[in-house]
Design a protein around this motif. Structure first.
Motif, PDB file in Angstrom:
ATOM      1  N   ILE A 110       0.827  -1.204   0.000  1.00 26.80           N
ATOM      2  CA  ILE A 110       0.000   0.000   0.000  1.00 26.80           C
ATOM      3  C   ILE A 110       0.864   1.258   0.000  1.00 26.80           C
ATOM      4  O   ILE A 110       0.512   2.271  -0.616  1.00 26.80           O
ATOM      5  N   CYS A 111       2.015   1.216   0.671  1.00 28.87           N
ATOM      6  CA  CYS A 111       2.908   2.383   0.653  1.00 28.87           C
ATOM      7  C   CYS A 111       3.448   2.637  -0.752  1.00 28.87           C
ATOM      8  O   CYS A 111       3.523   3.786  -1.201  1.00 28.87           O
ATOM      9  N   GLU A 112       3.796   1.582  -1.473  1.00 34.43           N
ATOM     10  CA  GLU A 112       4.264   1.751  -2.851  1.00 34.43           C
ATOM     11  C   GLU A 112       3.152   2.306  -3.740  1.00 34.43           C
ATOM     12  O   GLU A 112       3.389   3.178  -4.588  1.00 34.43           O
ATOM     13  N   LEU A 113       1.942   1.801  -3.561  1.00 34.85           N
ATOM     14  CA  LEU A 113       0.823   2.283  -4.368  1.00 34.85           C
ATOM     15  C   LEU A 113       0.584   3.776  -4.173  1.00 34.85           C
ATOM     16  O   LEU A 113       0.285   4.497  -5.115  1.00 34.85           O
ATOM     17  N   LEU A 114       0.708   4.232  -2.930  1.00 27.83           N
ATOM     18  CA  LEU A 114       0.434   5.633  -2.627  1.00 27.83           C
ATOM     19  C   LEU A 114       1.662   6.523  -2.743  1.00 27.83           C
ATOM     20  O   LEU A 114       1.562   7.737  -2.624  1.00 27.83           O
ATOM     21  N   GLY A 115       2.819   5.927  -2.948  1.00 29.25           N
ATOM     22  CA  GLY A 115       4.028   6.730  -3.076  1.00 29.25           C
ATOM     23  C   GLY A 115       4.651   7.124  -1.761  1.00 29.25           C
ATOM     24  O   GLY A 115       5.348   8.139  -1.668  1.00 29.25           O
ATOM     25  N   VAL A 116       4.413   6.333  -0.714  1.00 30.44           N
ATOM     26  CA  VAL A 116       5.055   6.569   0.582  1.00 30.44           C
ATOM     27  C   VAL A 116       6.456   5.975   0.544  1.00 30.44           C
ATOM     28  O   VAL A 116       6.626   4.815   0.177  1.00 30.44           O
ATOM     29  N   PRO A 117       7.494   6.732   0.887  1.00 28.54           N
ATOM     30  CA  PRO A 117       8.862   6.209   0.838  1.00 28.54           C
ATOM     31  C   PRO A 117       9.031   4.941   1.672  1.00 28.54           C
ATOM     32  O   PRO A 117       8.458   4.806   2.764  1.00 28.54           O
ATOM     33  N   TYR A 118       9.814   4.025   1.172  1.00 28.64           N
ATOM     34  CA  TYR A 118      10.046   2.726   1.797  1.00 28.64           C
ATOM     35  C   TYR A 118      10.472   2.875   3.255  1.00 28.64           C
ATOM     36  O   TYR A 118       9.984   2.149   4.137  1.00 28.64           O
ATOM     37  N   GLU A 119      11.334   3.830   3.513  1.00 30.16           N
ATOM     38  CA  GLU A 119      11.900   3.950   4.859  1.00 30.16           C
ATOM     39  C   GLU A 119      10.877   4.452   5.881  1.00 30.16           C
ATOM     40  O   GLU A 119      11.136   4.429   7.082  1.00 30.16           O
ATOM     41  N   ASP A 120       9.703   4.893   5.430  1.00 31.76           N
ATOM     42  CA  ASP A 120       8.691   5.418   6.347  1.00 31.76           C
ATOM     43  C   ASP A 120       7.621   4.383   6.701  1.00 31.76           C
ATOM     44  O   ASP A 120       6.700   4.680   7.457  1.00 31.76           O
ATOM     45  N   ARG A 121       7.701   3.170   6.171  1.00 25.64           N
ATOM     46  CA  ARG A 121       6.619   2.207   6.364  1.00 25.64           C
ATOM     47  C   ARG A 121       6.485   1.792   7.828  1.00 25.64           C
ATOM     48  O   ARG A 121       5.382   1.556   8.313  1.00 25.64           O
ATOM     49  N   ASP A 122       7.619   1.694   8.563  1.00 29.92           N
ATOM     50  CA  ASP A 122       7.537   1.319   9.982  1.00 29.92           C
ATOM     51  C   ASP A 122       6.787   2.369  10.792  1.00 29.92           C
ATOM     52  O   ASP A 122       6.062   2.041  11.739  1.00 29.92           O
ATOM     53  N   PHE A 123       6.976   3.633  10.417  1.00 36.69           N
ATOM     54  CA  PHE A 123       6.252   4.730  11.058  1.00 36.69           C
ATOM     55  C   PHE A 123       4.749   4.504  10.935  1.00 36.69           C
ATOM     56  O   PHE A 123       3.995   4.638  11.906  1.00 36.69           O
ATOM     57  N   PHE A 124       4.312   4.146   9.725  1.00 32.00           N
ATOM     58  CA  PHE A 124       2.883   3.921   9.514  1.00 32.00           C
ATOM     59  C   PHE A 124       2.380   2.708  10.267  1.00 32.00           C
ATOM     60  O   PHE A 124       1.305   2.739  10.874  1.00 32.00           O
ATOM     61  N   GLN A 125       3.137   1.627  10.235  1.00 38.72           N
ATOM     62  CA  GLN A 125       2.704   0.428  10.948  1.00 38.72           C
ATOM     63  C   GLN A 125       2.453   0.729  12.423  1.00 38.72           C
ATOM     64  O   GLN A 125       1.437   0.342  12.990  1.00 38.72           O
TER      65      GLN A 125
END
Length: 401
Positions: free
Chosen positions: A157-172
């Protein structure tokens, strides 16, 4: 027609010991007595609980029942007191009715078609394989939630929306906080605001430098930055949390039903049916809230204007009048039409993406680790509390030879 049955139940807060996949027994018993029951909310409000399939489906498609946030002033298990609930912020369309809801949903429909989601399959396969590789390198034990079930849909979902890879833990972390039902109000609000601030910065960054993603695609519309931020929040939350819990709880269910697990391993063509049956059987999105905008007759009872209704998707999907032997997990079941993705105008926008992720992830996991099993007794697996809108496991310790 009557205005109320003789008794009113309160929402149960626990599942039966040894039955982590079944709805609380009080809800099953309520459905056995009637598909609609009176429900006493935590603040004393007298609302309704709908447990039957047909009534749930009809209300989900009925515009006389509202999803508007500002009307959701009662909760079955939390007493909000006299706090005034504001309308949903711009873009957060799950908590809106038409025409506001359609303003945000319509631009997204073309982004989540069956064809476009299937085109993502190869990328989902790669993300899945990468996480299975990491599990294998780390040894012969893992917490499937943190090693696989959460990071795979989070990355997609982060790739689909263009969220940088390194920020995914923040979202989780922050999405867990405001959807998991286990943090204080202060932590929940802080996480919500942190995600809001981040998304505002992300939208501004896309304006300055668009990339190849859904959020950038929406920049040519008349949507404001505030609206785009709200839409992104809904997509990130729904696209991550529900699928993550389906992957973990679904694996738990398969491990507890070895004959079904063996059938799936033996017949790869069974995967589509298996995913649909797991969606029905588990119903991780347990219920939806609606408010009657006018007096409505439902199942022989009058639901008066302003009354809240809880729609039990978990019991509707276990309704014996719709699904024979409903409490049995049967991956070869032919009875479709479950309500796991809701129904009507709020039917899940990302359902095809979720299906792609599950159709890839379950077989890949089971094939990579043929001896996969629980590393703890089943009764020790930590479950999300019933107060959380999305059900699942908090952790799932597994091991393999």
């Amino acid at each position: 027609m009557s205005e109320s049955p003789h008794t009113a139940m309160t929402m149960p807060t626990a599942r039966q010991s040894g039955c982590p996949f079944d709805p609380p027994k009080e809800l099953i018993e309520a459905r056995e007595q009637s598909p609609i029951s009176r429900l006493t909310f935590a603040d004393g409000h007298q609302g309704w609980l709908v447990t039957g399939y047909d009534l749930t489906r009809s209300i989900l498609a009925d515009p006389r029942f509202s999803s508007r946030k500002e009307l959701m002033v009662h909760h079955p298990m939390i007493d909000y007191g006299d706090v005034e609930v504001p309308p949903a912020p711009p873009g957060e369309f799950l908590l809106m009715d038409e025409p506001r809801h359609g303003r945000y949903r319509k631009p997204l429909v073309g982004k989540f078609t069956v064809r476009r989601m299937r085109q993502l399959t190869e990328r989902v396969e790669q993300i899945t394989a990468d996480h299975l590789d990491a599990m294998e390198r780390a040894g012969t034990t893992a917490d499937l939630v943190t090693a696989f079930a959460k990071p795979v849909p989070a990355m997609v979902i982060c790739e689909l929306l263009g969220v940088p890879y390194e920020d995914r833990d923040f979202f989780q972390e922050h999405i867990d906080n405001f959807l998991g039902g286990e943090v204080s109000d202060e932590v929940l609000i802080a996480s919500y605001l942190a995600v809001q601030r981040y998304l505002a910065e992300l939208v501004a960054a896309k304006r300055a430098n668009p990339t190849d993603d859904v959020l950038s695609d929406l920049l040519d519309s008349d949507l404001t930055d505030e609206e785009l931020k709200g839409m992104a929040l809904i997509l990130l939350s729904a696209g991550f949390d529900t699928t993550a819990n389906m992957l973990a709880l679904g694996t738990f269910a398969l491990l507890q039903n070895p004959e079904q697990l063996a059938a799936l391993r033996a017949d790869p063509t069974l995967v589509d049916q298996a995913v649909e049956e797991l969606l029905r059987y588990l119903s991780v999105v347990k219920h939806f809230y609606r408010v009657a905008l006018e007096d409505v007759e439902v199942g022989g009872h009058i639901i008066t204007a302003g009354t809240m209704v809880i729609l039990g998707l978990n019991t509707a999907n276990r309704d014996p009048e719709r699904f024979p032997d409903p409490h049995r997990l049967d991956l070869r079941r032919q009875d479709g039409g479950h309500l796991a993705f809701s129904h009507g105008i709020h039917q899940c926008l990302g359902q095809q993406l979720a299906r792609v992720e599950m159709r890839v992830a379950f077989p890949a996991l089971l094939n990579r680790f043929p001896t996969l099993r629980l590393a703890v007794p089943a009764e020790e697996v930590a479950l999300r509390p019933e107060i959380a809108d999305v059900y699942g496991v908090k952790s799932l310790p597994v091991t393999w030879s």
